[in-house]
Every structure is written in C-alpha cells, then in structure tokens.
Design a protein around this motif. Structure first.
Motif, mmCIF file in Angstrom:
data_model
loop_
_atom_site.group_PDB
_atom_site.id
_atom_site.type_symbol
_atom_site.label_atom_id
_atom_site.label_comp_id
_atom_site.label_asym_id
_atom_site.label_seq_id
_atom_site.Cartn_x
_atom_site.Cartn_y
_atom_site.Cartn_z
ATOM 1 N N ASN A 1 0.775 -1.246 0.000
ATOM 2 C CA ASN A 1 0.000 0.000 0.000
ATOM 3 C C ASN A 1 0.803 1.291 0.000
ATOM 4 O OD1 ASN A 1 -2.579 -1.582 0.596
ATOM 5 N ND2 ASN A 1 -1.208 -2.162 2.254
ATOM 6 N N SER A 2 2.128 1.215 0.046
ATOM 7 C CA SER A 2 2.928 2.451 0.103
ATOM 8 C C SER A 2 4.372 2.119 -0.241
ATOM 9 C CB SER A 2 2.880 3.056 1.508
ATOM 10 O OG SER A 2 3.571 2.215 2.412
ATOM 11 N N GLY A 3 5.178 3.178 -0.345
ATOM 12 C CA GLY A 3 6.582 2.994 -0.686
ATOM 13 C C GLY A 3 7.383 2.359 0.430
ATOM 14 N N THR A 4 7.155 2.818 1.638
ATOM 15 C CA THR A 4 7.914 2.260 2.754
ATOM 16 C C THR A 4 7.597 0.781 2.933
ATOM 17 O OG1 THR A 4 8.735 2.787 4.974
ATOM 18 C CG2 THR A 4 6.346 2.807 4.687
ATOM 19 N N GLU A 5 6.335 0.441 2.706
ATOM 20 C CA GLU A 5 5.933 -0.971 2.810
ATOM 21 C C GLU A 5 6.580 -1.819 1.721
ATOM 22 O OE1 GLU A 5 1.846 -2.786 3.169
ATOM 23 O OE2 GLU A 5 1.435 -0.655 3.381
ATOM 24 N N GLY B 1 20.340 8.531 0.813
ATOM 25 C CA GLY B 1 19.235 7.703 0.327
ATOM 26 C C GLY B 1 17.999 7.887 1.199
ATOM 27 N N PHE B 2 16.818 7.743 0.583
ATOM 28 C CA PHE B 2 15.561 7.772 1.344
ATOM 29 C C PHE B 2 14.713 6.586 0.916
ATOM 30 C CE2 PHE B 2 11.163 8.717 2.249
ATOM 31 C CZ PHE B 2 11.221 9.245 3.529
ATOM 32 N N HIS B 3 14.252 5.805 1.912
ATOM 33 C CA HIS B 3 13.484 4.611 1.581
ATOM 34 C C HIS B 3 12.198 4.479 2.385
ATOM 35 C CE1 HIS B 3 16.785 3.396 -0.937
ATOM 36 N NE2 HIS B 3 17.615 3.654 0.057
ATOM 37 N N GLY B 4 11.903 5.450 3.279
ATOM 38 C CA GLY B 4 10.649 5.394 4.015
ATOM 39 C C GLY B 4 10.853 5.520 5.507
ATOM 40 N N LEU C 1 16.260 -2.198 -6.435
ATOM 41 C CA LEU C 1 16.117 -0.810 -6.879
ATOM 42 C C LEU C 1 14.825 -0.235 -6.295
ATOM 43 C CD1 LEU C 1 17.344 -0.873 -10.597
ATOM 44 C CD2 LEU C 1 18.622 -0.245 -8.525
ATOM 45 N N ASP C 2 14.969 0.877 -5.599
ATOM 46 C CA ASP C 2 13.823 1.595 -5.040
ATOM 47 C C ASP C 2 13.408 2.650 -6.063
ATOM 48 O OD1 ASP C 2 12.100 3.315 -3.803
ATOM 49 O OD2 ASP C 2 13.271 3.548 -1.961
ATOM 50 N N GLU C 3 12.377 2.300 -6.836
ATOM 51 C CA GLU C 3 11.869 3.228 -7.864
ATOM 52 C C GLU C 3 10.523 3.809 -7.429
ATOM 53 O OE1 GLU C 3 12.585 3.774 -11.584
ATOM 54 O OE2 GLU C 3 13.817 2.023 -12.074
ATOM 55 N N VAL C 4 10.362 3.952 -6.108
ATOM 56 C CA VAL C 4 9.113 4.504 -5.582
ATOM 57 C C VAL C 4 8.866 5.902 -6.166
ATOM 58 C CG1 VAL C 4 8.056 5.388 -3.443
ATOM 59 C CG2 VAL C 4 9.087 3.096 -3.503
ATOM 60 N N GLN C 5 9.910 6.715 -6.247
ATOM 61 C CA GLN C 5 9.752 8.078 -6.763
ATOM 62 C C GLN C 5 10.072 8.174 -8.263
ATOM 63 O OE1 GLN C 5 11.253 12.583 -5.587
ATOM 64 N NE2 GLN C 5 10.990 11.089 -3.998
ATOM 65 N N THR C 6 10.986 7.339 -8.742
ATOM 66 C CA THR C 6 11.426 7.470 -10.140
ATOM 67 C C THR C 6 10.562 6.664 -11.113
ATOM 68 O OG1 THR C 6 13.016 5.687 -9.715
ATOM 69 C CG2 THR C 6 13.852 7.954 -9.618
ATOM 70 N N ALA D 1 5.682 2.448 -5.929
ATOM 71 C CA ALA D 1 4.510 2.959 -5.192
ATOM 72 C C ALA D 1 4.106 4.287 -5.849
ATOM 73 C CB ALA D 1 4.814 3.129 -3.707
ATOM 74 N N LYS D 2 3.866 5.301 -5.058
ATOM 75 C CA LYS D 2 3.526 6.667 -5.504
ATOM 76 C C LYS D 2 2.568 6.711 -6.700
ATOM 77 C CE LYS D 2 7.383 9.241 -3.431
ATOM 78 N NZ LYS D 2 6.845 10.023 -2.344
ATOM 79 N N SER D 3 3.087 6.839 -7.941
ATOM 80 C CA SER D 3 2.192 7.043 -9.090
ATOM 81 C C SER D 3 1.704 5.741 -9.716
ATOM 82 C CB SER D 3 2.891 7.904 -10.144
ATOM 83 O OG SER D 3 2.795 9.268 -9.783
HETATM 84 C C1 PLP Z 1 12.635 6.600 -3.061
HETATM 85 C C2 PLP Z 1 11.538 6.517 -2.029
HETATM 86 N N1 PLP Z 1 11.352 5.376 -1.359
HETATM 87 C C3 PLP Z 1 10.385 5.265 -0.442
HETATM 88 C C4 PLP Z 1 9.545 6.324 -0.132
HETATM 89 C C5 PLP Z 1 8.488 6.163 0.907
HETATM 90 O O1 PLP Z 1 7.231 6.099 0.292
HETATM 91 P P1 PLP Z 1 5.909 6.286 1.155
HETATM 92 O O2 PLP Z 1 5.857 7.701 1.595
HETATM 93 O O3 PLP Z 1 4.789 5.914 0.194
HETATM 94 O O4 PLP Z 1 5.989 5.339 2.296
HETATM 95 C C6 PLP Z 1 9.723 7.531 -0.800
HETATM 96 C C7 PLP Z 1 8.873 8.686 -0.478
HETATM 97 O O5 PLP Z 1 9.175 9.826 -0.756
HETATM 98 C C8 PLP Z 1 10.747 7.638 -1.775
HETATM 99 O O6 PLP Z 1 10.957 8.773 -2.448
#
Ligand code: PLP
Length: 396
Positions: free
Chosen positions: A104-108, A132-135, A217-222, A246-248
């Motif tokens: 349901n989300s990027g962090t998940e 790096g940012f992953h949640g 690869l964390d492509e939550v934003q990209t 996630a995101k879009s």
């Molecule tokens: C690269 C990346 N990973 C993970 C997340 C976390 O996503 P979420 O806010 O949906 O938990 C983000 C949010 O900005 C992000 O940019």
C-alpha cells in the motif's frame, strides 16, 4: 458542512503534528492545476510528492474507480480476483519480472523487499547509500540516511551500512558474503535529486552477482514515467532482482509493489502479508494507470520536456543557483541558500514546488502538465531565484 476558513485551525488542532504545513488549503485539482479554498489557481510542481504523475482527476482513473467500486472494493489475497490477476500479469510483463507482492505504500514496498532479501539469501546485512531515502517504517528507516529521521527511533533494524552514492569503490568495500542486498535509488529524490552516474548501476549489478547479493532498486519516486522511462533503470540497461514501486503506480490511489525476478522464485506460504494489499479497487486504478503510461505519448513527452527544461534552467541559471540536476521531469535546483523562502515566493506567484533537503528546490510536475503552464512555472522559478531572494535573505 465544514467552514473552510476554520478547517485549517481544526486540522492543526487534530492532526498528528508530524507534518509542517504550508499556509494553504487545497480543495480540488484537475490535470496539473490545483485550486485553493478561495478558488485561486496554482500550477502544481509538487505532483502529490510524486504520486500524481497522471495529474489530478485523470478521466481514465476516475472511470476505472467508478466501475470497480460498484463490483468489489476489498478482497484480501485469501481469494483469487480477476482484476488483481490481470494487473499482476501486466505489471510483471511491463517490468520484465516474474512475480509481485502488492502492498500500500513505498515504505511498505521497501520493508517487503528487505524481508524477501533476507529470506532468499539467508544473509542479514543491507548496503544502502548516504542521502538515500526509503521510508519511515523501522526497516526502511534503517536504510534511510537522514539522521534526524532515524536517531529518535533507534535501535532500528541492525546490519545496515551506508556508503557514498555513485562511488563504486566504496560499494565494493562494503559488499561481502554477509550482504543480503544492495538497496539503491536510480535518482536519489528526497536526498537532493542526484541521478546515478552512467555505469554506476551496471557496476553495482556486477558486484552483486560476483558476491551473491541481491540488487534492490527503489523506484518509488522514479517509477512510472517520472524520468522519461516507465522505470528509470531502463535507461541504465540494468535489471534488478527486486524492484520497489509505489507513488504514481495507481494514478494517486494508495498502492505499493515489490517485484521479484525469476531468481527469487515464489515466497513460502505466510512469509509476508497485507490486508489491503492487492485490493481490487487499487488494482483497477493501477491497471488503468499502466494503460495510460504504456499506450500514450506521456512518457516520451516527459523525456522531451524534461530535457528542454533542464537545458533552459542551465542556460538561464540565476546567481543564487549552484547547479541543476535531474532526469526527465524530476528536476532539482541546488541553491546557494535555503529553499524555504523560495517556496514561499513561488506560492505567492501561483506555483507550488517541493524541497529536497534544506537547499534544493525540487520540481515534480504531473507528466500531463500543459506546456504553457510548464513554461509559465519555469519563468516564475527563474524570476524568483533572480529577484525575490538573495543568498543572505534566503538564510531565513
Ligand atoms: C525513493 C523513495 N522510497 C520510499 C519512499 C516512501 O514512500 P511512502 O511515503 O509511500 O511510504 C519515498 C517517499 O518519498 C521515496 O521517495
């Protein structure tokens, strides 16, 4: 009916306090335009923090939601569901991956990826990157670099080591036989819009293969067209073992996904789970979103517009800006001062943008943005950086 004037105060009194809010109440949106409670129009370069690549109120998403909500909204993965089946197949094909866990989300998504990496390799350690940012949940947070997000909640998941991004020698020093996975963004987003340099991801891929670690690869934003490709790693010609999205993914409806390559295989029963993951409503929206990404010119257009915007900003770089970075319509302007007053000045001119850290202006317009609005917004960005702020005033 709530009094719109009083609603901001009510929200301040009742919401958690975890968010620093701007002095603005948004009530509706269409495409890349948002409207406040006095019906003022804003060009949206926040793009739902990356969740609104298809803009606001996209007709294909509305139609899919309206249709699906009459049939079935929730259906846990205890049962089969045809909309989910269709979406899982379409997403796996689009990403050239074998299987997917929906959440349901990027962090998940990252949390799931970390568990899967440990389970698959029998190893415990993770190598992530500085900036790096992953949640914000305990595992993903351990892989996130920013100390102010992490420190109040320690001890977090142990075994995470951070190395400088875009430095293959440091990565090689850190990855060994205890490394379950290397976790990388293709463009570091929250950390300041730093794209992977040519060859970095391919070198990371080779290193992981040599040492038996997985590449996540964390492509939550990209993901989903943001960088001018459906997935940003396509431009680097690298295939991950695990891909987090996630995101879009679902046109603004909450959803996340952990995609797994053939090498991972099927997870053992009960290894992971989520009540809402793979809900028919989210899957219907995601299926409609994927159809737009794959069957319109939105993504090549984002690549073309992104190149034009990057070139324009670089050619007209105001003295207050150090550097412009980005890929596609994911753009960062590194400033010589603080970004907060720049964001306020832009808002006063009807343009909403994001920070990425204290000194980077981040622009994530919906990919559907009208060209005229995009150029109006870029003129405002250049004008604000030239006139509204100086490095000294920007210290505020
Ligand atoms: C690269 C990346 N990973 C993970 C997340 C976390 O996503 P979420 O806010 O949906 O938990 C983000 C949010 O900005 C992000 O940019």
């Amino acid at each position: 009916m709530i009094d719109l004037q009083a609603s901001a105060a009510l929200e301040d009194a009742r919401s958690s306090g975890a968010y620093v809010k701007r002095d603005l109440t948004i009530v509706r949106g269409t495409g890349a335009i948002l409207y406040d409670d006095a019906d003022n129009r804003y060009i949206d370069l926040v793009g739902g923090q990356g969740s609104a690549n298809l803009g606001h109120a996209h007709p294909a998403i509305l139609a899919a939601l309206e249709h699906q909500m009459r049939d079935l909204i929730s259906c846990p993965e205890l049962f089969h569901n045809p909309v989910r089946a269709q979406y899982q197949d379409a997403l796996c094909r689009a990403a050239n991956m074998a299987r997917v866990f929906l959440c349901n989300s990027g962090t998940e998504a990252n949390e799931g990826a970390l568990k899967i990496a440990r389970l698959t390799t029998g190893r415990t350690n993770i190598v992530a990157t500085m900036r790096g940012f992953h949640g914000r949940t305990m595992g993903a947070l351990a892989a996130t670099w920013e100390k102010t997000y992490r420190q109040p909640f320690e001890p977090l998941m142990p075994g995470v080591r951070h190395v400088p991004y875009n430095n293959i020698d440091k990565l090689a020093e850190a990855v060994d036989e205890s490394t379950a996975a290397v976790l990388l963004e293709v463009v570091q987003g929250e950390g300041g819009v730093h794209p992977a340099q040519a060859g970095y991801l391919a070198a990371a891929r080779r290193l992981c293969d040599e040492r038996g670690a997985l590449l996540i690869l964390d492509e939550v934003q990209t993901g989903f067209g943001r960088t001018g490709y459906l997935f940003a790693h396509e431009a680097d010609d690298v295939q991950p073992d695990i891909l987090c999205l996630a995101k879009s993914i679902a046109g603004g409806v909450p959803m996340g996904a952990v995609l797994m390559s053939e090498r991972i295989g099927a997870l053992p029963p009960s290894a992971h789970g989520s009540t809402f993951g793979g809900s028919p409503l989210a899957c219907a929206a995601a299926l409609a979103a994927l159809d737009v990404y794959q069957n319109t010119d939105l993504i090549p257009r984002a690549r073309r517009l992104g190149e034009a915007v990057l070139a324009h900003l670089r050619a007209n770089l105001p003295p207050m800006a150090r550097e412009v970075r980005g890929r596609g319509l994911m753009i960062g302007v590194e400033l010589r001062g603080k970004v907060a007053p720049v964001l306020r000045a832009l808002q006063a001119r009807g343009v909403l943008a994001l920070p990425a850290g204290a000194t980077v202006l981040r622009l994530l317009p919906p990919l559907v943005i009208e060209e005229a609005d995009l150029w109006t917004a870029m003129a405002a960005v250049i004008d604000v950086l030239n006139n509204e702020t100086s490095p000294l005033r920007a210290e505020a």
